[in-house]
Write a protein that holds these residues in place. Structure first.
Motif, PDB file in Angstrom:
ATOM      1  N   VAL A  91       0.823  -1.211   0.000  1.00 48.43           N
ATOM      2  CA  VAL A  91       0.000   0.000   0.000  1.00 48.43           C
ATOM      3  C   VAL A  91       0.857   1.261   0.000  1.00 48.43           C
ATOM      4  O   VAL A  91       0.562   2.224  -0.718  1.00 48.43           O
ATOM      5  CB  VAL A  91      -0.955   0.006   1.210  1.00 48.43           C
ATOM      6  N   VAL A  92       1.948   1.277   0.805  1.00 48.71           N
ATOM      7  CA  VAL A  92       2.671   2.537   1.019  1.00 48.71           C
ATOM      8  C   VAL A  92       3.849   2.750   0.076  1.00 48.71           C
ATOM      9  O   VAL A  92       4.241   3.901  -0.167  1.00 48.71           O
ATOM     10  CB  VAL A  92       3.166   2.646   2.478  1.00 48.71           C
ATOM     11  N   LEU A  93       4.444   1.680  -0.458  1.00 49.36           N
ATOM     12  CA  LEU A  93       5.600   1.869  -1.328  1.00 49.36           C
ATOM     13  C   LEU A  93       5.171   2.513  -2.641  1.00 49.36           C
ATOM     14  O   LEU A  93       4.076   2.254  -3.138  1.00 49.36           O
ATOM     15  CB  LEU A  93       6.297   0.535  -1.601  1.00 49.36           C
ATOM     16  N   PRO A  94       6.017   3.336  -3.205  1.00 48.82           N
ATOM     17  CA  PRO A  94       5.634   4.052  -4.438  1.00 48.82           C
ATOM     18  C   PRO A  94       5.514   3.125  -5.635  1.00 48.82           C
ATOM     19  O   PRO A  94       6.144   2.061  -5.698  1.00 48.82           O
ATOM     20  CB  PRO A  94       6.789   5.044  -4.631  1.00 48.82           C
ATOM     21  N   GLY A  95       4.698   3.528  -6.589  1.00 47.25           N
ATOM     22  CA  GLY A  95       4.511   2.761  -7.814  1.00 47.25           C
ATOM     23  C   GLY A  95       3.541   3.499  -8.731  1.00 47.25           C
ATOM     24  O   GLY A  95       2.945   4.500  -8.344  1.00 47.25           O
ATOM     25  N   ARG A  96       3.402   2.995  -9.924  1.00 49.11           N
ATOM     26  CA  ARG A  96       2.460   3.615 -10.865  1.00 49.11           C
ATOM     27  C   ARG A  96       1.117   2.892 -10.783  1.00 49.11           C
ATOM     28  O   ARG A  96       1.039   1.740 -10.350  1.00 49.11           O
ATOM     29  CB  ARG A  96       3.008   3.553 -12.288  1.00 49.11           C
ATOM     30  N   THR A  97       0.078   3.549 -11.211  1.00 49.58           N
ATOM     31  CA  THR A  97      -1.270   2.997 -11.163  1.00 49.58           C
ATOM     32  C   THR A  97      -1.719   2.583 -12.563  1.00 49.58           C
ATOM     33  O   THR A  97      -1.542   3.328 -13.518  1.00 49.58           O
ATOM     34  CB  THR A  97      -2.263   4.011 -10.580  1.00 49.58           C
ATOM     35  N   MET A  98      -2.255   1.362 -12.649  1.00 48.27           N
ATOM     36  CA  MET A  98      -2.801   0.860 -13.905  1.00 48.27           C
ATOM     37  C   MET A  98      -4.240   0.425 -13.688  1.00 48.27           C
ATOM     38  O   MET A  98      -4.617   0.041 -12.574  1.00 48.27           O
ATOM     39  CB  MET A  98      -1.990  -0.321 -14.428  1.00 48.27           C
ATOM     40  N   GLU A  99      -5.021   0.465 -14.740  1.00 44.12           N
ATOM     41  CA  GLU A  99      -6.400  -0.017 -14.661  1.00 44.12           C
ATOM     42  C   GLU A  99      -6.470  -1.467 -15.113  1.00 44.12           C
ATOM     43  O   GLU A  99      -5.774  -1.884 -16.040  1.00 44.12           O
ATOM     44  CB  GLU A  99      -7.316   0.838 -15.538  1.00 44.12           C
ATOM     45  N   GLY A 100      -7.333  -2.228 -14.429  1.00 46.21           N
ATOM     46  CA  GLY A 100      -7.568  -3.593 -14.837  1.00 46.21           C
ATOM     47  C   GLY A 100      -8.551  -3.652 -16.000  1.00 46.21           C
ATOM     48  O   GLY A 100      -8.940  -2.626 -16.555  1.00 46.21           O
ATOM     49  N   VAL A 101      -8.953  -4.864 -16.362  1.00 46.71           N
ATOM     50  CA  VAL A 101      -9.910  -5.018 -17.460  1.00 46.71           C
ATOM     51  C   VAL A 101     -11.271  -4.474 -17.030  1.00 46.71           C
ATOM     52  O   VAL A 101     -11.569  -4.355 -15.834  1.00 46.71           O
ATOM     53  CB  VAL A 101     -10.041  -6.499 -17.876  1.00 46.71           C
TER      54      VAL A 101
END
Length: 440
Positions: A91-101
């Motif tokens: 939850v807290v570590l950084p990352g990019r957001t992608m959408e699922g199907v």
């Protein structure tokens, strides 16, 4: 707004696993297999060439009463710290957001992709602990010495978690605007109204705790990374006992570690897999992800710790070549399908369907319907071959994996026949082989 005019959650009309008898068989049978394999992989069961000292009573040696496992604070603290710590990092570590199907209600769920940050954190923690403990790593020693007990703890945890998931699936979700509630999107396979079956298959498609997608988290974090950690614990134990590193167990640890981290670092690939798009999250996936993977996929490393062998350079080169070939097929086939879906390979042959989508029947996907499965299986075979031929136990993974892949293929085929109708028959006439070209 809903995508189709039909009901959001149609009732499940057909059972998998031969219905309730099969579900009950898997529910109680596979945990038993898990425990038995962990017991049998110990040194006292091995005499080269046969289980000549096999004793059924020994299978339950050191196994405690159920109450002991339910109330053991030390084991529960150890595992919950692992599970909860990874959930927090997710939850807290950084990352990019992608959408699922797109789901049946027309929405797309957001997923945080932060496998690189998580992997870096885990490896850095191991390195720091190595320095602080002068290589003793008591956490790894504890893991190595308590694997069967932890296996039973995780089985119980999977059972409890699946009960929670089933109960939570009946609680309506709050609308994003805070007014009223909306129906949860259920699995097409887990809405039979039979409590046992729906609990096993998984009733809700994408259960979440706040920002944490429980299904994707369990698919890629606690079990998968525990597989790696158990292998490292085996390598560490062998080093502490002998003061050296055996090349067979080193190959298994590095090869399986590469495979595991490749999955974690390319986690966006699972967003289009059947596990995420189609299956509900119930006992079947919870047990498989959390218990079966880490406590049976590690048999090679565990065996080589108690019965080490030295691989010749030509044989080691053969194993590396086998895994490399499997990885090349697996990775390039998946990439080809992904590129095709995004319109990057318009020259490849495909079949236009009545649904408005295309079925790829060229390149890797003209050789078999699941060419990536074949590559994946070759990878698994290379790890098992590293253990030699003294016992069939260490070939469990490759045999089980073949069974799993064939089962997935049949499930996928069943769903595609319903989804595409006559178009699927046209596809099968062009790509007749299921997994292995010219064989199956």
């Amino acid at each position: 707004m809903a995508k189709s005019t039909g009901p959001l959650n149609p009732k499940t009309t057909s059972y998998e696993f031969s219905g309730i008898p099969g579900v009950l068989g898997v529910t109680f049978g596979l945990p038993l297999v898990c425990v038995v394999l962990n017991q049998m992989i110990r040194r006292d069961y091995f005499i080269v060439g046969a289980f000549s000292n096999f004793d059924v009573a020994e299978l339950w040696n050191h196994i405690k009463p159920l109450k002991w496992y339910l109330t053991n604070r030390e084991l529960w603290t150890y595992y919950l710290a692992w599970f909860g710590g990874l959930a927090l990092f997710d939850v807290v570590l950084p990352g990019r957001t992608m959408e699922g199907v797109e789901l049946r209600d027309g929405t797309k769920l957001p997923y945080k992709i932060n496998g690189l940050a998580l992997t870096s954190t885990l490896l850095a923690t191991l390195c720091i602990r190595w320095q602080l403990t002068n290589g003793e790593m008591p956490e790894l020693q504890y893991l190595y010495n308590n694997q069967t007990d932890l296996c039973i703890i995780v089985i119980i945890f999977s059972f409890i978690m699946s009960l929670f998931l089933y109960g939570a699936s009946f609680i309506p979700l709050a609308n994003k605007n805070g007014h009223g509630t909306r129906e949860r999107v259920l699995s097409v396979s887990g809405n039979s109204k039979n409590i046992v079956y729906d609990w096993f298959i998984g009733r809700e498609l994408n259960p979440r705790l706040g920002p944490l997608d429980l299904k994707m988290f369990c698919e890629l974090r606690p079990g998968l990374l525990l597989w790696f950690l158990i292998n490292v614990a085996c390598l560490h134990h062998y080093y502490l006992q002998t003061g050296k590193v055996n090349n067979a167990i080193l190959f298994v640890t590095l090869a399986e570690g590469f495979y595991i981290f490749d999955g974690v670092l390319n986690e966006e690939g699972v967003l289009t897999m059947m596990d995420i798009t189609t299956d509900g999250f119930g006992y079947m996936l919870a047990f498989g992800d959390l218990a079966l993977v880490p406590f049976t996929y590690t048999l090679q490393a565990r065996y080589l710790t108690v019965s080490p062998i030295n691989l010749s350079r030509p044989y080691l080169a053969f194993l590396v070549a086998t895994m490399s070939l499997g990885y090349y097929i697996f990775h390039s086939a998946n990439k080809q399908k992904s590129d095709f879906r995004h319109g990057k390979l318009p020259h490849l042959k495909s079949i236009d369907t009545k649904r408005g989508t295309k079925l790829l029947c060229d390149g890797w996907w003209g050789m078999s319907q699941h060419m990536n499965y074949f590559g994946d299986w070759l990878i698994s075979l290379s790890w098992c071959l590293a253990t030699g031929f003294q016992t069939p136990l260490t070939y469990y993974y490759s045999l089980y994996f073949a069974t799993l892949l064939i089962h997935r293929q049949k499930r996928d085929e069943h769903l595609c026949k319903i989804k595409y109708g006559d178009d699927w028959q046209r596809y099968e006439s062009k790509v007749p082989y299921k997994i292995v070209p010219y064989v199956y």
